[in-house]
Scaffold this motif. Structure first.
Motif: not given
Length: 246
Positions: A111-114, A134-136, A212-213, A218-224
């Protein structure tokens, strides 16, 4: 008659408040099933279930007020934040809920990568911000010993009265999971209270994993958030969290 207050509403679920009653409507009753079971098992205060008539769940209002809101200074004291940390530790020390984790480590990584790929491809965020976060986030993608986690422990879901926790709401994401994920979601955008939460939690934790979380969430919630009418670029919200990690 009491006025009807729309607490939150989007295509997946809605929560209304009428006086001292919250009415939760969820399109997926699996979420409500988990919420009801989790509240029965959790060793910390939760709302009283008044009745359930699918797709509606009626809950009694909690006393006090939310610990704070993302993007705004928290009105709660350091002692209240520490009390939240102590409540989380009590939850994490409880027996695991009798259902499996809702995401495997591989699913979390995928999911993170996508999501990162989509943020860059659609020019939602600068590529360097996405790449750095993504690195963090990689530090969170490691094996952990599962504990009973809330799974969506936003500060708006923790209610306090003075320096005491009066209850925790919205348990539909509860499952066996990483303890540091709960601590990270609670302190997302409120790094100034991380020390208070850890003090209440009672044991030292790996702050790099918490950071890291923060990046992962923050990355994974943005699109939603964008698709459901919320703005992750408001001051102090998810995009500011990502920028702060640079």
């Amino acid at each position: 008659m009491d006025e009807v207050e729309v607490v939150v509403a989007h295509t997946e679920r809605a929560t209304l408040r009428v006086g001292d009653v919250f009415l939760k409507v969820d399109s997926d009753q699996t979420n409500t099933d988990i919420e009801v079971k989790a509240m029965a098992l959790a060793p910390i205060p939760t709302p009283e279930i008044l009745w359930r008539k699918p797709p509606v769940l009626a809950l009694a209002a909690l006393s006090g007020s939310a610990l704070g809101r993302l993007g705004e200074p928290s009105p709660a004291s350091s002692a209240a934040w520490a009390a939240a940390g102590a409540a989380i530790r009590k939850l994490h020390d409880a027996p695991l809920p009798p259902w499996s984790s809702r995401r495997s480590l591989e699913e979390i990584r995928t999911r993170l990568d996508d999501e990162c790929e989509g943020l860059v491809a659609n020019d939602v965020l600068p590529a360097d911000v996405v790449t750095r976060n993504r690195e963090v986030a990689e530090a969170a993608l490691r094996p952990w010993t599962p504990v009973f986690i809330h799974g969506d422990l936003q500060i708006t879901h923790v209610f306090v009265d003075g320096d005491q926790v009066t209850g925790v709401i919205d348990w539909s994401e509860a499952a066996p999971g990483d303890a540091l994920y709960d601590l990270a979601i609670l302190t997302l955008g409120h790094e100034e209270h991380l020390d208070d939460v850890i003090a209440g939690y009672g044991i030292d934790v790996d702050r790099a994993v918490i950071r890291a979380w923060w990046s992962w969430r923050s990355l994974c919630a943005a699109r939603w958030l964008i698709e459901h009418g919320f703005d992750p670029d408001t001051p102090g919200a998810e995009f500011d969290v990502l920028r702060s990690q640079m």
